[in-house]
Every structure is written in structure tokens, then in C-alpha cells.
Motif scaffolding. Structure first.
Motif, PDB file in Angstrom:
ATOM      1  N   ALA A  52       0.900  -1.258  -0.229  1.00  0.00           N
ATOM      2  CA  ALA A  52      -0.072  -0.078  -0.010  1.00  0.00           C
ATOM      3  C   ALA A  52       0.743   1.182  -0.045  1.00  0.00           C
ATOM      4  N   LEU A  53       0.580   1.990  -0.696  1.00  0.00           N
ATOM      5  CA  LEU A  53       1.124   3.644  -0.714  1.00  0.00           C
ATOM      6  C   LEU A  53       0.384   4.321  -0.012  1.00  0.00           C
ATOM      7  N   VAL A  54       0.981   5.091   1.046  1.00  0.00           N
ATOM      8  CA  VAL A  54       0.295   6.044   2.137  1.00  0.00           C
ATOM      9  C   VAL A  54       1.107   7.449   2.128  1.00  0.00           C
ATOM     10  N   PRO A  55       0.475   8.411   2.356  1.00  0.00           N
ATOM     11  CA  PRO A  55       1.154   9.567   2.914  1.00  0.00           C
ATOM     12  C   PRO A  55       1.587   9.444   4.289  1.00  0.00           C
ATOM     13  N   ILE A  56       2.856   9.859   4.798  1.00  0.00           N
ATOM     14  CA  ILE A  56       3.449   9.932   5.904  1.00  0.00           C
ATOM     15  C   ILE A  56       3.871  11.129   6.525  1.00  0.00           C
ATOM     16  N   GLU A  57       4.472  12.020   5.752  1.00  0.00           N
ATOM     17  CA  GLU A  57       5.081  13.612   6.272  1.00  0.00           C
ATOM     18  C   GLU A  57       4.854  14.473   5.198  1.00  0.00           C
ATOM     19  N   ASN A  58       4.320  15.644   5.602  1.00  0.00           N
ATOM     20  CA  ASN A  58       4.182  16.845   4.775  1.00  0.00           C
ATOM     21  C   ASN A  58       5.195  17.865   5.127  1.00  0.00           C
ATOM     22  N   SER A  59       5.880  18.470   4.113  1.00  0.00           N
ATOM     23  CA  SER A  59       6.923  19.331   4.494  1.00  0.00           C
ATOM     24  C   SER A  59       6.386  20.820   5.201  1.00  0.00           C
ATOM     25  N   VAL A  60       4.882  20.800   5.037  1.00  0.00           N
ATOM     26  CA  VAL A  60       4.425  22.136   5.695  1.00  0.00           C
ATOM     27  C   VAL A  60       3.715  21.851   7.048  1.00  0.00           C
ATOM     28  N   GLU A  61       2.993  20.666   7.211  1.00  0.00           N
ATOM     29  CA  GLU A  61       2.082  20.089   8.263  1.00  0.00           C
ATOM     30  C   GLU A  61       2.751  19.061   9.320  1.00  0.00           C
ATOM     31  N   GLY A  62       3.813  18.244   8.553  1.00  0.00           N
ATOM     32  CA  GLY A  62       4.452  17.526   9.336  1.00  0.00           C
ATOM     33  C   GLY A  62       3.947  16.222   9.262  1.00  0.00           C
ATOM     34  N   ILE A  79       8.132  -0.875   5.911  1.00  0.00           N
ATOM     35  CA  ILE A  79       8.259   0.288   4.842  1.00  0.00           C
ATOM     36  C   ILE A  79       9.325  -0.262   3.969  1.00  0.00           C
ATOM     37  N   TYR A  80       9.168  -0.206   2.626  1.00  0.00           N
ATOM     38  CA  TYR A  80      10.063  -0.821   1.775  1.00  0.00           C
ATOM     39  C   TYR A  80      10.653   0.308   0.757  1.00  0.00           C
ATOM     40  N   ARG A  81       9.897   1.438   0.514  1.00  0.00           N
ATOM     41  CA  ARG A  81      10.667   2.590  -0.066  1.00  0.00           C
ATOM     42  C   ARG A  81       9.809   4.015   0.146  1.00  0.00           C
ATOM     43  N   GLU A  82      10.552   4.944  -0.294  1.00  0.00           N
ATOM     44  CA  GLU A  82       9.530   6.273  -0.070  1.00  0.00           C
ATOM     45  C   GLU A  82       9.512   6.869  -1.446  1.00  0.00           C
ATOM     46  N   VAL A  83       8.565   8.006  -1.527  1.00  0.00           N
ATOM     47  CA  VAL A  83       8.430   8.537  -2.706  1.00  0.00           C
ATOM     48  C   VAL A  83       8.166  10.101  -2.187  1.00  0.00           C
ATOM     49  N   LEU A  84       8.791  11.303  -2.867  1.00  0.00           N
ATOM     50  CA  LEU A  84       8.554  12.545  -2.669  1.00  0.00           C
ATOM     51  C   LEU A  84       7.668  13.069  -3.737  1.00  0.00           C
ATOM     52  N   LEU A  85       7.007  13.917  -3.420  1.00  0.00           N
ATOM     53  CA  LEU A  85       6.094  14.485  -4.648  1.00  0.00           C
ATOM     54  C   LEU A  85       5.798  16.003  -4.040  1.00  0.00           C
ATOM     55  N   PRO A  86       6.300  16.883  -5.145  1.00  0.00           N
ATOM     56  CA  PRO A  86       5.774  18.223  -5.049  1.00  0.00           C
ATOM     57  C   PRO A  86       4.353  18.320  -5.049  1.00  0.00           C
ATOM     58  N   ILE A  87       4.032  19.368  -4.022  1.00  0.00           N
ATOM     59  CA  ILE A  87       2.621  19.407  -3.947  1.00  0.00           C
ATOM     60  C   ILE A  87       2.235  20.951  -4.272  1.00  0.00           C
ATOM     61  N   GLU A 175       6.264  19.724  -0.290  1.00  0.00           N
ATOM     62  CA  GLU A 175       6.256  18.293  -0.923  1.00  0.00           C
ATOM     63  C   GLU A 175       5.655  17.356   0.335  1.00  0.00           C
ATOM     64  N   THR A 176       5.165  16.442  -0.432  1.00  0.00           N
ATOM     65  CA  THR A 176       4.659  15.315   0.841  1.00  0.00           C
ATOM     66  C   THR A 176       5.345  13.963   0.522  1.00  0.00           C
ATOM     67  N   ARG A 177       5.675  13.094   1.594  1.00  0.00           N
ATOM     68  CA  ARG A 177       6.420  12.016   1.545  1.00  0.00           C
ATOM     69  C   ARG A 177       5.532  10.952   1.588  1.00  0.00           C
ATOM     70  N   PHE A 178       5.659   9.770   0.942  1.00  0.00           N
ATOM     71  CA  PHE A 178       4.756   8.636   0.827  1.00  0.00           C
ATOM     72  C   PHE A 178       5.640   7.404   1.037  1.00  0.00           C
ATOM     73  N   VAL A 179       5.091   6.463   1.519  1.00  0.00           N
ATOM     74  CA  VAL A 179       5.644   5.143   1.739  1.00  0.00           C
ATOM     75  C   VAL A 179       5.065   4.225   1.281  1.00  0.00           C
TER      76      VAL A 179
END
Length: 311
Positions: A52-62, A79-87, A175-179
């Protein structure tokens, strides 16, 4: 277990889906939207999905508390990998809606702090109500329940809406970090640019209790990238701590720090060691003197020789 199915925080058109589609393997998987983070992770726990891919951290809200709490409780996941996405958000409306006609808006709760100043300057009297996700907010606008939704511009076509305003964000480079989360297994081999995530429970509340935990990392030269307290549910003042540390569990400094924590904490949950998104090996900070694997091995060899009378 369905080895070809990945779940994600839905519905279709969320930033989570956009992040998931950046993974090469997404092209060969069945991508299934779920109504919530717990639902996406439970599908992995009960074997309906491989990951499953889910959000875990946001650079503004934590930290995203729903994800942190789910990973800290219930059947263990990894957790097996992470993805950073500009928001950046778009204000999505039904066709022909004017900005002056927008009286109610919706979006995911994490979105609100990222557009608060824009709302104050452009729609100061608007009523905000939260939705399960930004894409779900777009669906609610499509159904006529709200005038506008903050979501990704890419969600407009899915829900028959128009982007009235685009590139909305109070903080530049947000940006938001997803795992990507799956069932526990052996972590992938170290890459040299890794991150290790754990959840740590305090044994008892006393002066310096948190400092004792942090020292297990500090004395071994392990840099912390995130530490966030979360209530355990056992009453006011009872907390666990979600921690991200530089390095891999196979690195001696990280492994020994985790062993130190296990000695002094009633519970430590290992959430995984995985490659850091967007970081090359050459970008990783130089290790502090005395904290490399070679130096740990040399010290261990010296101790063994001393114990054998060969020092």
C-alpha cells in the motif's frame, strides 16, 4: 495474497495515486483506491494486496498522524521505499463557477494549512469542511455538496470539474513524503543512502527519559531526520516516538543504536530500512570519526583480543 495488487489512499485522483504512478512497477500492478489509510494498510495485513502507498509526512504540516498511528499499532508492517511528490493545489469547481460564487470549500485536513494564507487573501469568508481526501473533496463538489475543492489539477477531468485557480501553495517547494508498505520481510541490502524508521515506547516518565533514547543514536553518530511524539492511548502523558534515522539497520552504528534502545525501552517496533528518495550516495553527509562499519569492527576485534589476552 495478491502479488499484483497495490492499494492507496483514494479515491482516484489523489496525490497518493499520482505518487504511486511514479513507481516503475505501478505499470504492471492493479492499483486499488481505498477510503482511508487504515483501509489501505488493512488490505495488506489481510492478504488482499501486496503493498500500500500512503502519505506519512508533509513539509508544511509535518507527520501524517493517521499513518504514523496505524504503523505503530496492529499487526506489524514494513516500509520498503519512499516517494517524494511536489505539492501544489488547484481550486476545482463545477463549470462556469466564478470565484465570487465560492462560499464553501473542502479538501483533506492536511491541505488546509498549506492554503490557509491563500484563503485569507482571496476567500476570507469561505466555509471550510474537511473531506476524507482531496479527491473525495472533488467528488463532493461534483455532487453539488460544496462549491469548490482543493485538489491536484490532474483530478479535474476525473470529476468533470474545472481548475479555477492553479499553483496554490503558501510555502514554496512544498512536498509530501509517501511510503510503500508491505508485510515484514528481510530489508533490501544497504545502498549507502538509506533511512531507518522505528517507533519507540518510553519505559517510564522521569527526567531525562527522552534524552536517554536520543543518546543511543547520538553516541553512535546516527543522525535523526524526524522525531514525533504520538499518544499511546494509555492516558495523558503516555507517548511513543516515531523516529527516522539516517542509515540502514545493517550499518553497525544503526544496528547497535537499535540494540541499545531495545535494552532500555519496553517496546521498539522496526518499520524498515529503505533507500532515501531523491538522495544519491554522494550526497550523504560524511560519517563522524569512529562511526564507520570498519571502525566498529576494529573496536570489536580489539575487545575480543583483550578478552583472550592477545591485546
Amino acid at each position: 495474497m495478491s502479488a499484483t495488487r497495490y492499494t492507496y489512499l483514494g479515491p482516484e485522483g489523489t496525490f497518493t495515486e499520482a505518487a504511486l504512478r511514479t513507481l516503475p512497477e505501478a505499470a504492471t500492478r492493479e492499483l486499488v483506491p481505498m477510503v482511508s489509510v487504515p483501509a489501505a494498510l488493512d488490505a495488506v495485513r489481510n492478504g488482499e494486496a501486496a503493498a500500500a502507498l500512503v502519505p506519512i509526512e508533509n513539509s508544511v504540516e509535518g507527520g501524517v498522524t493517521a499513518t504514523l498511528d496505524e504503523l505503530a499499532s496492529g499487526e506489524p508492517l514494513m516500509i520498503y521505499r519512499e516517494v517524494l511528490l511536489p505539492i501544489a493545489f488547484a481550486l476545482l469547481v463545477r463549470p462556469d463557477t466564478k470565484l465570487s460564487e465560492v462560499k464553501t470549500v473542502t479538501g483533506h485536513p492536511v491541505a488546509q494549512p498549506q492554503v490557509r494564507n491563500w484563503l485569507r487573501n482571496n476567500l476570507p469568508d469561505v466555509l471550510w469542511e474537511s473531506a476524507a481526501s482531496n479527491a473525495d473533496g472533488a467528488r463532493l463538489v461534483q455532487e453539488g455538496r460544496y462549491d469548490a475543492a482543493f485538489a491536484g489539477e490532474f483530478a479535474a477531468a476525473t470529476y468533470g470539474l474545472e481548475p479555477l485557480v492553479t499553483e496554490i501553495h503558501d510555502a514554496e517547494n512544498a512536498e509530501t513524503r509517501f511510503v510503500l508498505v508491505g508485510r515484514p520481510a528481510r530489508p533490501a541490502a544497504p545502498t549507502g543512502a538509506d533511512k531507518t524508521s522505528v517507533v519507540i515506547w518510553l519505559g517510564d516518565d522521569h527526567p531525562g527519559a527522552l534524552l536517554e533514547l536520543l543518546q543511543e543514536f547520538a553516541v553512535r553518530g546516527v543522525n535523526l531526520m524526524l522525531i514525533q511524539s504520538r499518544p499511546t492511548g494509555a492516558g495523558i502523558g503516555n507517548y511513543c516516538f516515531a523516529v527516522d534515522a539516517e542509515g540502514h539497520i545493517a550499518d553497525r552504528r544503526v544496528g547497535e543504536a537499535l540494540m541499545g534502545l531495545k535494552r532500555i525501552c519496553p517496546k521498539v517496533r522496526f518499520l524498515g530500512s529503505y533507500p532515501r528518495a531523491g538522495v544519491a550516495v554522494g550526497d550523504v553527509r560524511e560519517l563522524r570519526a569512529g562511526t564507520s562499519d570498519a571502525e566498529f569492527t576494529a573496536a570489536s576485534d580489539w575487545l575480543a583480543r583483550s578478552q583472550d589476552g592477545r591485546a
